[in-house]
Design a protein around this motif. Structure first.
Motif, short mmCIF file in Angstrom:
data_model
loop_
_atom_site.label_atom_id
_atom_site.label_comp_id
_atom_site.label_asym_id
_atom_site.label_seq_id
_atom_site.Cartn_x
_atom_site.Cartn_y
_atom_site.Cartn_z
N VAL A 92 -0.36 17.26 5.21
CA VAL A 92 0.87 16.52 5.47
C VAL A 92 2.01 17.21 4.75
O VAL A 92 1.87 17.58 3.58
CB VAL A 92 0.76 15.06 4.97
N LYS A 93 3.13 17.40 5.43
CA LYS A 93 4.30 17.96 4.77
C LYS A 93 5.05 16.82 4.08
O LYS A 93 5.76 16.05 4.73
CB LYS A 93 5.21 18.66 5.78
N GLY A 94 4.91 16.73 2.76
CA GLY A 94 5.57 15.65 2.04
C GLY A 94 5.01 15.57 0.63
O GLY A 94 4.05 16.26 0.30
N THR A 95 5.63 14.72 -0.21
CA THR A 95 5.14 14.54 -1.57
C THR A 95 4.81 13.06 -1.78
O THR A 95 5.32 12.21 -1.04
CB THR A 95 6.20 14.95 -2.61
N PRO A 96 3.97 12.74 -2.76
CA PRO A 96 3.58 11.33 -2.97
C PRO A 96 4.76 10.40 -3.21
O PRO A 96 4.74 9.24 -2.83
CB PRO A 96 2.68 11.40 -4.21
N GLY A 97 5.82 10.93 -3.85
CA GLY A 97 6.93 10.05 -4.25
C GLY A 97 7.96 9.80 -3.17
O GLY A 97 8.78 8.90 -3.29
N MET A 98 7.94 10.62 -2.10
CA MET A 98 8.94 10.44 -1.03
C MET A 98 8.70 9.11 -0.32
O MET A 98 7.57 8.66 -0.19
CB MET A 98 8.77 11.53 0.03
N SER A 99 9.78 8.48 0.18
CA SER A 99 9.52 7.31 1.01
C SER A 99 9.05 7.81 2.36
O SER A 99 9.56 8.81 2.89
CB SER A 99 10.78 6.44 1.12
N ILE A 100 8.08 7.10 2.90
CA ILE A 100 7.37 7.62 4.07
C ILE A 100 8.30 7.71 5.28
O ILE A 100 8.10 8.53 6.18
CB ILE A 100 6.12 6.76 4.37
N GLY A 101 9.35 6.88 5.27
CA GLY A 101 10.28 6.88 6.39
C GLY A 101 11.04 8.19 6.55
O GLY A 101 11.60 8.46 7.60
N THR A 102 11.05 9.04 5.51
CA THR A 102 11.77 10.29 5.62
C THR A 102 10.90 11.39 6.25
O THR A 102 11.38 12.48 6.50
CB THR A 102 12.26 10.78 4.24
N LEU A 103 9.61 11.09 6.48
CA LEU A 103 8.74 12.09 7.11
C LEU A 103 8.95 12.09 8.63
O LEU A 103 9.46 11.13 9.19
CB LEU A 103 7.27 11.78 6.82
N SER A 104 8.49 13.17 9.29
CA SER A 104 8.56 13.20 10.74
C SER A 104 7.48 12.29 11.32
O SER A 104 6.53 11.91 10.62
CB SER A 104 8.35 14.62 11.23
N GLY A 105 7.63 11.96 12.60
CA GLY A 105 6.66 11.07 13.25
C GLY A 105 5.24 11.59 13.14
O GLY A 105 4.31 10.82 12.85
N GLY A 106 5.06 12.88 13.35
CA GLY A 106 3.72 13.46 13.28
C GLY A 106 3.13 13.34 11.89
O GLY A 106 1.95 13.03 11.73
N ASN A 107 3.95 13.56 10.88
CA ASN A 107 3.45 13.47 9.50
C ASN A 107 3.17 12.04 9.09
O ASN A 107 2.23 11.79 8.34
CB ASN A 107 4.43 14.14 8.53
N ILE A 108 3.96 11.10 9.58
CA ILE A 108 3.66 9.69 9.30
C ILE A 108 2.29 9.35 9.87
O ILE A 108 1.45 8.73 9.21
CB ILE A 108 4.74 8.76 9.90
N GLN A 109 2.04 9.79 11.11
CA GLN A 109 0.76 9.49 11.73
C GLN A 109 -0.38 10.14 10.94
O GLN A 109 -1.45 9.56 10.80
CB GLN A 109 0.77 9.96 13.19
#
Lengths: 352, 513, 300
Positions: free
Chosen positions: B393-410
């Motif tokens: 997943v492109k992201g970090t544990p502390g980011m709010s999940i809403g800032t991720l792309s749709g694919g990464n949220i899934q």
């Protein structure tokens, strides 16, 4: 190490940016005071001097102002807990008033128990407030009745009921005041800044802030409460008992108000006087809103509101304006405090 | 060559993330043609069309309509220039009639102010008959089928006499038959001289309907081609930048299949309604298989999902997990019992967008990070970090999940649910709105779960998906099971055959299970 | 049963401000805004209506100026809510606080008094008598002999119906509440319709409030005493339909009139009487939500 420091600086920047909105609103409110004084007072200079400098001119006024902030801290914490869970508690007025009455009556009845009696009486006052808040939560859970409106209606009715009880069955016939009998001397909190009214209740308020902060961010229940507030469908999907988080936060919220009422009696008033808490409930809401439901931010927000009230009271005593200008200033804050436009001032510009 | 629309050098940068949604795009639309605008999710198709319809302003570039340079500041400007748009999500007021929806904003009046409803109905009825639509203009929108709602949306634009019509993924919610009917209408409109742009990423539709296809990738226009001159593989290669085919190998797991989840005559009835939402549904989901549920929206798939998730109580019938009854025991108990579930609505149900990725990852496993009621932050962060790496997943544990792309949220949701699963998992519309690469990723995880012996329940309105991955297929119509295809029947089924079941045109005599 | 007639007669008087506030609230409600500011707007109308009547010496002018001031307050509310994008509930609360603070502050400034201000010199509300109707027994006793403003408000209810259901404006306003993107995707701004809805609620509350004080010939601090909240409940119980509003307003008007009677006739503490509107509203809300819940659920 360098990275860490950069992160620290960044979070400080974010904190400063996110406090620009509230500070702007505080500034607008203070400008409002100036305009009101210019419009309403024949001697605006004198009015303003009493308004702004009055509350900090000496230990007496300063202590009283801090003392005024104590119930607002409890109320602000109560509202913050409810809001964080996605519940509106508009019953603060009734919860604080009835909590104070119950605590007072229990304290008088439990005088022989000593310190244990004092604690039990405070808990009873908190339970009273918690019951009223929880009732609205229960209605919402059971029948989907808007807790926002029921808490307001219940509170309005309860204020009238308490008025009746204080003026009727529980009135102390030995004074001219419309008030209950006084709580035992041994139960009263120590004064910490003579000659002002400020008592050790201040430490209890700060303790409450720490406990609420810990509860929200460190405990499982706090996590479940916050998640329920952020997205109740998601919370339910994740197996959280969302029904419970319609009732519990409302109970805790009411209990904090009730506790605030009881502590105001223990620290300041000693007997439950008619209308002594009028406006505290609404001020608690304003405090929570301006603190954005963050427990730690409740303290400065409460002091700001206590300052406005103390200023208005001072100006009324020494000049020619009436105390109600405080509620106009307060309404100014309410008008602006949730504005998304004002909140975004100073923050990174966002597209739509 | 005469152009209805010419867009030159259109650039649009979103300031919040400096994303170049459109990067110097040149697009032309000829008069009377059907142009497909194709690309992956996030390629910039919708942004480009929003600019043409006046919903967004370009940072650079200019637009000509019918040869004249124009500035389009609002949908009203667009309408005035003869441009109309049919949005992916219907913009219809359910409680108003078709006629009232169509004329809104340009209502005929009477006595200088009163709404002339008769006149409105007459005018809209003329649009209906002119274009061979099949909608009763006096009916309320809420009683229409999805296909009819789409017709109402198109009628809105035709009523405003547009010459240029943009349709944003018009077939996303339609059945095969409805799609075919829509295409007949669109061809007719083109024949009448209207120019159409269709946003889509379905390759077969591009081939079936368009004269030309414009392909976008990462904000840039890759090129515009005559549809007859490129094949599906080529289009897909241009969209992706590489060629990928969706495929999941079916392997015999060699395990004994046993029923994991079993429904026995399950019905759901809303109080005061005659027709049940689920009608005596009986099936079992077995270990080591992907069981696909197909059906048209409103025929019970949504309710099935809600029942499996414990959101909706059943009125009668029984549900068993490993032969232990779990009927109406609620989501929290189902979770304790091992429910793993990827919901169709990943924003409203599957995540709390304002909470951090780490907090989203522990919602169903929160107890394992808790001692005496207190949570261990460090353990939670470490857990999140581990999953983000494991599931790329492109992201970090502390980011709010809403800032991720749709694919990464899934991916985050999949990660959480797969970590949680015991012996079955429910996935509803798991690839909806995802691009091909993310979809393939989801299918691979599903195949892995099946290989590990899980009962995988797939609920999907995407027939390609059902046909590509399901071992058995159950079809719903009006809340009841009308067909169950297993083995070679499922493998060899055609979309047309499934479509006939889904529309209630056909049903199996005896449903074997 | 003879005691009932005066109660019914006064319930018509009492229900009218309620009906007016609910009518204005209906517009905001249908446009998609929960307008809890009805209370404050009513209070503003009550104060401004009577002081302008007092200063101008003309009731018509006074009421018009009162309405204007109330609309100004509702315009501020709308601008802050819609243009500064604030939470409508909190801005509504602000409006209520503002009105209660401002009326006291101005009353103190103008009359040096924070309590009840009695205006002796103002004209009383013009009473409309229609002799033919007065002949009808019972009906005549109840519906005749009210002020002209009361009949005007019934007329307004009809106007309200026509505007909401028979004009393009009404359809668009309702569309703003039902599905705002349906409007915005066609180039219409839903907030424009909400703004107008707030102004309309300012208008009706201005009138309704003025009736409260002019009927009494005095301004009493917090004279509205929860009427704006009850108007909100009237909207919900009236199922957000003009006719429903009328029926619900009649019920609440009667309850209020009866409690006034009870206060005089039976020896009940005043605090209890004051609590009745809240308790009644609460019970009505609970009853309504229990009913809705039972209708909208799954059988199991």
């Amino acid at each position: 190490m360098i990275d860490l420091r950069r992160r620290e600086r960044k979070s400080l920047m974010v904190m400063m940016r996110s406090s620009i909105g509230p500070l702007l609103i505080v500034a607008i409110a203070l400008v409002g005071v100036v305009i009101l004084s210019l419009l309403l007072s024949k001697t605006p200079g004198k009015t303003l001097r009493y308004f702004f400098l009055g509350p900090i001119q000496n230990t007496y006024y300063f202590g009283n102002m801090l003392n005024g902030a104590i119930p607002l801290i409890f109320g602000g914490l109560g509202i913050s807990l409810a809001m964080r869970s996605g519940n509106f508690n508009l019953g603060g007025e009734g919860q604080i008033y009835s909590g104070a009455l119950v605590a007072t009556l229990c304290a008088i009845a439990l005088a022989p128990l000593g310190i244990a009696g004092a604690v039990i009486a405070l808990i009873a006052g908190a339970a009273m407030g918690g019951f009223l808040g929880g009732l609205s939560g229960f209605f919402r859970m059971k029948w989907n009745t808007s807790e926002l409106i029921t808490s307001f209606l219940i509170s309005n009715a309860v204020v009238l009921l308490v008025n009746y009880l204080i003026a009727g069955p529980f009135m102390d016939p030995s004074t001219n005041l419309i008030a209950t009998r006084k709580i035992p001397e041994a139960f009263r909190l120590a004064r910490i800044l003579e000659p002002s009214n400020l008592s050790s209740a201040l430490f209890l308020a700060i303790t409450a802030v720490i406990v609420v902060q810990w509860y929200l961010y460190k405990t499982k229940s706090g996590y479940e409460l916050r998640i329920s507030g952020l997205n109740s469908s998601f919370a339910r999907y994740g197996g959280i008992h969302t029904n419970w988080y319609m009732v519990l936060p409302m109970m805790l919220s009411g209990a904090l108000y009730g506790l605030g009422g009881g502590i105001a009696i223990y620290g300041t008033y000693y007997s439950c006087m008619k209308d002594f808490s009028g406006g505290m409930g609404w001020n608690g809401l304003a405090v929570a809103l301006i603190a954005k439901y963050k427990p730690a931010a409740v303290i400065p927000a409460a002091i700001f509101f206590a300052y406005i009230e103390a200023g208005a009271r001072n100006a009324m005593l020494h000049s020619d304006v009436t105390f109600e200008i405080a509620s106009i200033v307060q309404s100014l804050v309410f008008f602006l405090v949730t504005s998304a436009v004002l909140q975004s001032v100073g923050q990174k510009k966002r597209g739509h | 060559m005469e152009y209805a629309v010419e867009m030159h050098g259109i650039t649009r940068i979103y300031p919040e993330n400096n994303l170049r949604a459109n990067d110097a795009v040149d697009l032309t639309l000829r008069k009377g043609e059907i142009l497909c605008l194709a690309g992956e999710n996030g390629a910039g198709k919708t942004t480009l069309m929003k600019i043409l319809y006046g919903l967004e302003r370009p940072d650079e570039g200019d637009i000509r309509v019918m040869g004249k340079p124009v500035v389009i500041g609002s949908p009203l400007d667009a309408n005035r220039l003869g441009i109309g748009m049919v949005h992916q999500h219907f913009m219809l007021v359910d409680d108003f009639t078709v006629a009232q929806n169509v004329v809104m904003g340009v209502e005929p009046t009477l006595y200088g102010g009163l709404y002339n409803i008769n006149e409105a109905e007459k005018k809209v009825a003329k649009v209906v008959s002119d274009h061979h639509f099949s909608v009763d203009v006096k009916k309320k929108v809420k009683s229409l089928t999805v296909g009819q709602k789409q017709q109402a949306e198109i009628m809105k634009m035709l009523y405003r006499d547009v010459d240029i019509l943009i349709l944003d993924e018009p077939t996303a919610v339609l059945t095969e038959q409805e799609t075919e009917a829509l295409f007949v209408t669109l061809r007719e409109l083109a024949r009448l001289g209207k120019s159409l742009i269709l946003i889509t990423h379905k390759l077969n539709e591009i081939k079936a309907i368009s004269h030309r296809v414009a392909i976008m990738r990462q904000g840039k226009l890759i090129g515009t081609y005559n549809t007859a001159e490129v094949d599906e593989l080529e289009i897909s290669r241009l969209m992706m930048g590489q060629s990928v085919t969706l495929h999941v190998d079916r392997v015999d797991t060699g395990l004994d299949a046993k029923p994991v989840i079993r429904f026995e005559n399950v019905s759901v009835l809303r109080r005061g309604q005659q027709r049940p939402l689920l009608d005596k549904v009986t099936f079992s989901a077995n270990s080591g298989e992907i069981l696909g549920f197909a059906g048209v929206g409103g025929n019970g798939l949504g309710v099935l999902e809600a029942v499996l998730g414990g959101f909706v109580p059943v009125t009668s019938g029984k549900i068993y997990h490993n032969e232990v009854e779990t009927t109406n025991c609620g989501t929290a108990n189902l979770r304790n019992d091992g429910l793993a579930y990827v919901p169709a609505d990943r924003i409203e149900v599957g995540s709390a967008v304002a909470a951090s990725v780490a907090e989203n990852l522990i919602v169903d496993a929160r107890s394992s990070f808790t001692r005496h009621g207190v949570m261990n932050r460090k353990k939670i962060e470490a857990h999140a970090q581990k999953l983000l790496e494991k599931y790329s997943v492109k992201g970090t544990p502390g980011m709010s999940i809403g800032t991720l792309s749709g694919g990464n949220i899934q991916k985050v949701i999949l990660a959480r649910e797969i970590e949680q699963y015991k012996d079955y998992i429910v996935l509803s519309e798991p690839t909806w709105g995802l691009d091909i690469a993310s979809s393939q990723y989801v299918y691979e995880r599903m195949a892995e779960l099946r290989g590990a012996g899980a009962a995988v329940i797939l609920i999907s309105s995407n027939l390609d998906e059902i046909l590509a991955v399901a071992d058995r297929i159950i079809i719903f119509y009006r809340g009841a099971i009308v067909a169950m295809l297993a083995g070679n029947e499922a493998l060899g089924a055609s979309k047309e055959e499934l479509g006939a079941y889904m529309l209630g045109l056909k049903r199996q005599e005896a449903i074997h299970d | 049963m003879q005691f009932l007639l005066p109660i019914l007669h006064s319930s018509v008087t009492i229900m009218t401000p309620l009906l007016l506030a609910a009518m204005g609230g209906l517009f905001t409600e249908l446009s998609g805004m929960l307008n809890i500011a009805l209370e404050g707007l009513l209070l503003m109308g009550a104060f401004c209506g009577i002081i302008f009547t007092y200063f101008t010496g003309s009731m018509v002018l006074g009421v018009l100026l009162g309405i204007l001031c109330t609309m100004l307050l509702s315009a501020i509310l709308a601008a802050v809510t819609l243009n500064l994008r604030s939470n409508v509930f909190i801005t509504g609360l602000a409006t209520n606080l503002f009105a209660s603070g401002l009326t006291v502050v101005l009353s103190f400034k103008l009359f040096g008094n924070k309590g009840v201000v009695v205006f002796d010199s103002i004209p009383s509300l013009p009473v409309l008598r229609i002799p033919a109707l007065a002949q009808i027994p019972v009906f005549g006793d109840i519906f005749i002999g009210h002020s002209a403003f009361i009949y005007l408000s019934w007329l307004l209810l009809a106007v309200c119906y026509v505007v909401l259901y028979k004009t393009p404006f009404g359809f668009r306003l309702r569309a703003a509440g039902l599905h705002q993107k349906a409007l915005s995707s066609l180039g219409m701004d839903p907030n424009r319709y909400r703004f107008i809805a707030f102004l309309i609620s300012g208008f009706t509350c201005g009138l309704g409030g003025a009736l409260l004080t002019l009927n009494l010939g005095a301004f009493v601090p917090n004279i509205t005493a929860g009427k704006g909240w009850i108007a909100l409940v009237v909207i919900f119980l009236g199922n957000k339909k003009p006719l429903g509003l009328l029926i619900a307003a009649v019920v609440f008007g009667f309850a209020d009139a009866f409690s006034n009677y009870a206060q005089g006739a039976l020896n009940v503490p005043a605090d209890f009487i004051l609590a009745i509107p809240y308790v009644f509203t609460l019970l009505a809300m609970l009853g309504f939500s229990i009913y809705s819940k039972s209708k909208d659920s799954f059988e199991s």
